[in-house]
Enzyme design. Structure first.
Site, mmCIF file in Angstrom:
data_model
loop_
_atom_site.group_PDB
_atom_site.id
_atom_site.type_symbol
_atom_site.label_atom_id
_atom_site.label_comp_id
_atom_site.label_asym_id
_atom_site.label_seq_id
_atom_site.Cartn_x
_atom_site.Cartn_y
_atom_site.Cartn_z
ATOM 1 C CD GLU A 29 34.746 35.527 41.479
ATOM 2 O OE1 GLU A 29 35.185 35.692 40.340
ATOM 3 O OE2 GLU A 29 34.893 36.351 42.400
ATOM 4 C CG ASP B 288 39.665 39.579 44.242
ATOM 5 O OD1 ASP B 288 40.678 39.378 43.550
ATOM 6 O OD2 ASP B 288 38.529 39.719 43.762
ATOM 7 C CD GLU C 98 38.882 43.444 40.070
ATOM 8 O OE1 GLU C 98 39.731 42.563 39.840
ATOM 9 O OE2 GLU C 98 37.698 43.187 40.346
HETATM 10 O O1 GCW Z 1 39.115 39.992 41.215
HETATM 11 C C1 GCW Z 1 38.036 39.201 40.884
HETATM 12 C C2 GCW Z 1 37.445 39.919 39.738
HETATM 13 C C3 GCW Z 1 36.807 39.031 38.714
HETATM 14 C C4 GCW Z 1 37.795 37.921 38.352
HETATM 15 C C5 GCW Z 1 38.084 37.124 39.611
HETATM 16 C C6 GCW Z 1 39.124 36.033 39.375
HETATM 17 C C7 GCW Z 1 38.213 36.900 36.245
HETATM 18 O O2 GCW Z 1 36.525 40.870 40.226
HETATM 19 O O3 GCW Z 1 36.507 39.830 37.601
HETATM 20 O O4 GCW Z 1 37.341 37.101 37.313
HETATM 21 O O5 GCW Z 1 38.604 37.959 40.601
HETATM 22 O O6 GCW Z 1 40.274 36.267 39.690
HETATM 23 O O7 GCW Z 1 38.786 34.965 38.902
#
Ligand code: GCW
Length: 684
Positions: free
Chosen positions: A291, A370, A398
């Site tokens: 990311e 995720d 989340e």
């Molecule tokens: O779940 C996603 C989140 C990001 C997070 C990323 C990760 C810290 O939306 O906010 O960043 O994963 O785990 O690196």
């Protein structure tokens, strides 16, 4: 009210039952403390606090033989009593302990004995937990060992005080790009974590931005050291998340190429400096090439090269690198069916098995995507027999309601840990991989993203405390049931009225299936609002770059991840699981759309069509939330006002959210499919 909630499950509520008080008093007149260390001091002060609060009187403290009834605490070598003989002690691992109650020469003695100091502290917390559950302590003979070596929590706190994916206020650690200085609160957090056996913490977000990059410099290291002192007293090691580009950002080098000798030297010096402040520093947590974070890919190096340069620097000091596997292409084109985000971690890391130094641990999210409400288990578990692994869960909700909606996650984590990978035939469950036993890992265990902030009740929704508590207890002993854990938490937090216990327990135990009912169906995931990730938005991510698609059209829905006709993701599993998911016959309903694209009229094992399942679960989900709210209102007279108001407010918001999900999902699929609800309910 604030006092009560602030202490979470460590409030040690006064025991009203006189007979029980007397029972405990028979053991708790004094504490005989054998040995001296900051951890032992923590045990003593916790026992004093707890016993005082439970029984109304503080025990006296002795360091030499006494005649009264006593709790005797110390490590095995100090206790030196046949009652804790070698045979017994040999059954303990480094963090293990024994609790024994005996009657010696007419006095009652409770032994709290650890293999090392931390075991003594854990034994103290165990005793206090028994008292929270109002258990008798005669004839105790307890041996406890944590199953996992690393029992870690990851803070996603930024130094401006914000928390990435935080739903409980601001950071307790930082404010205005400085340490908050709220050491008392941090200490209380250490107590909470240690009470459930957590032994490692990383104190800043894995996305390491400009200011946080300097946590490894003299600007902030003194405060990092102070923080580490607090956690050390509770047996918790401190880690930092680092910016992979630190050699450039901090060191003013031109590159962060892991194979560049200057870079290697820089990391070595930097690490040495860190250890001069924190002699038992845990090591680095690294999110690299993920990311948009920098990483070894920029220099055409792989992740083993990337991790090993750090590992070499940490090795002389006993530190480790925790390297995250959340590496995927986040600039995808939905038309390009040759890429599948679910495959990315395996594709990136599996070929590197055996190439990492032995103080590198890979941290792998529980699922391949995720932290969705439902995902299969990441196929990387079991796939790398030569590389240390940690599993990563997300206690922060989340994608599971953001601590507004109720979602007790222990049942989900249990399913993951119990999943059999077949890596070495039957009984190759994830829990046997991450506890290190299946492949004899040098380092292994479990990590999770924390759900706390500076809200008085720590977790936004008071009931979300159960997830933090449950996380610690489950990773200490994955054989505990989700229900036992919830029950312990409810008793410690809300006391012992039968109907209070029953209702809250019931609410917790139903909450995950309910949340699943009204959100994205059958394992397909996402369908949430982009960015903040709360509330429905069916096509929110459908045409964007993140690789999270459901491919719904007029005829059907789901992601074909089969070998035969799809992305081939199923082929990343060992044979038994690959076949299981590949075939429509065996693929479980709850993951159907994760693995297959099917028509809306496809019949599930449940006997329902996919479209009817979508309608039914969404109507049902809303009704279930109404029931949750109704159940909870029966507790109005029993609960502290502030806690009652806090939870009720969340349940109201959950209901609104569930309705919105129901209506958006049902309407969307009604319009796409043109198929009526068999029961002719109102679809907006
Ligand atoms: O779940 C996603 C989140 C990001 C997070 C990323 C990760 C810290 O939306 O906010 O960043 O994963 O785990 O690196």
């Amino acid at each position: 009210a604030t006092e009560v909630s602030y202490h979470c499950w460590l409030q040690y509520t006064k025991i009203e039952d006189e007979a029980l008080v007397e029972h405990y008093q028979r053991y708790c007149q004094s504490l005989l403390v054998l040995g001296k260390s900051t951890i032992i001091e923590s045990a003593v002060s916790e026992l004093q606090k707890g016993l005082h609060s439970y029984l109304g009187s503080k025990p006296s403290i002795a360091t030499q033989e006494i005649n009264s009834a006593a709790i005797i605490l110390g490590t095995a070598d100090k206790v030196n009593n046949p009652i804790v003989n070698n045979e017994l002690i040999d059954k303990l691992n480094d963090d293990g302990y024994i609790i024994k109650s005996v009657n010696e020469n007419d006095r009652n003695i409770l032994y709290l004995v650890g293999k090392s100091d931390i075991g003594v502290l854990y034994a103290a917390f165990h005793l206090l937990r028994l008292m929270a559950s109002r258990k008798m302590v005669d004839n105790l003979s307890i041996i406890e060992n944590p199953r996992n070596q690393f029992r870690m929590i990851n803070q996603w706190d930024n130094m401006d005080g914000s928390i990435e994916r935080g739903y409980s206020g601001q950071s307790i650690f930082y404010t205005d790009n400085q340490f908050s200085g709220d050491w008392e609160r941090i200490k209380d957090y250490a107590r909470l974590l240690s009470s459930v056996g957590i032994n490692a913490i990383s104190i800043n977000n894995v996305n390491v931005f400009k200011v946080e990059t300097n946590l490894i410099t003299e600007q902030f290291l003194p405060d990092v050291a102070k923080t580490a002192d607090i956690f050390r007293a509770y047996g918790i090691k401190t880690f930092l998340s680092i910016n992979y580009a630190s050699p450039i950002e901090v060191g003013k080098l031109e590159t962060a190429d892991p194979l560049n000798p200057e870079v290697e030297k820089w990391w070595q010096q930097k690490t040495k400096e860190i250890y001069s402040y924190i002699p038992d520093f845990g090591g680095f947590v690294v999110k690299a090439d993920s990311e948009h974070r920098p990483g070894p890919f920029s220099y055409n190096r792989n992740h083993a090269d990337g991790a090993n340069v750090l590992a070499k620097a940490l090795q002389p000091f006993g530190g480790v690198v925790i390297w995250r596997c959340f590496v995927y292409n986040c600039l995808q084109d939905w038309r390009d069916r040759s890429i599948d985000r679910a495959k990315a971690a395996y594709d990136n890391f599996k070929p590197l098995d055996g190439k990492f130094l032995d103080n590198v641990i890979l941290q792998i999210k529980n699922g391949p995507m995720d932290f969705q409400v439902r995902e299969p288990v990441s196929p990387l578990f079991g796939a790398m027999s030569e590389t240390n692994q940690l599993i990563e869960f997300q206690v922060a909700q989340e994608y599971t309601g953001q601590q507004i909606d109720l979602c007790y996650l222990v049942p989900q984590w249990k399913e993951v840990l119990d999943f059999d990978t077949y890596a070495k035939g039957k009984q190759s469950e994830v829990k046997n991989i991450v506890d290190g036993s299946l492949f004899n890992f040098k380092y292994s265990g479990i990590a999770a993203v924390s759900n706390i902030g500076n809200d008085t009740n720590w977790t936004g929704n008071t009931l979300a405390q159960a997830n933090l508590y449950g996380y610690g207890r489950l990773i200490w002993n994955p054989e505990l049931s989700a229900e036992e854990i919830a029950e312990e938490w409810v008793e410690a937090t809300f006391g012992h009225k039968q109907h209070v216990k029953e209702i809250i327990l019931n609410m917790l135990m139903q909450s995950w299936p309910i949340y699943e009912n009204y959100t994205a169906p059958l394992g397909v995931g996402w369908m949430i609002n982009p960015g903040h990730h709360y509330g429905p938005n069916i096509d929110g991510y459908e045409y964007s770059v993140w690789g999270t698609y459901h491919f719904a059209d007029h005829d059907g829905i789901g992601v074909d991840r089969t070998i035969a006709t799809g992305t081939g993701y199923t082929g990343q599993y060992f044979r038994e699981n690959a076949d299981y998911y590949e075939s429509l016959e065996t693929c479980p309903d709850e993951l159907l759309l994760f693995f297959h694209h099917v028509p809306y009229t496809y019949r599930l094992h449940s006997g329902k069509t996919v479209i009817q399942h979508i309608y039914d679960t969404h109507f049902e989900g809303v009704e279930q939330v109404k029931q949750l709210r109704e159940m909870f209102t029966r507790l109005e007279k029993d609960l502290d006002k502030a806690i009652y108001a806090n939870v009720l407010d969340r349940l109201e918001r959950q209901l609104a959210n569930a309705k919105e999900w129901r209506d958006k999902i049902n309407t969307y699929f009604y319009r796409k499919s043109g198929i009526n609800d068999e029961k002719n309910r109102m679809i907006y």
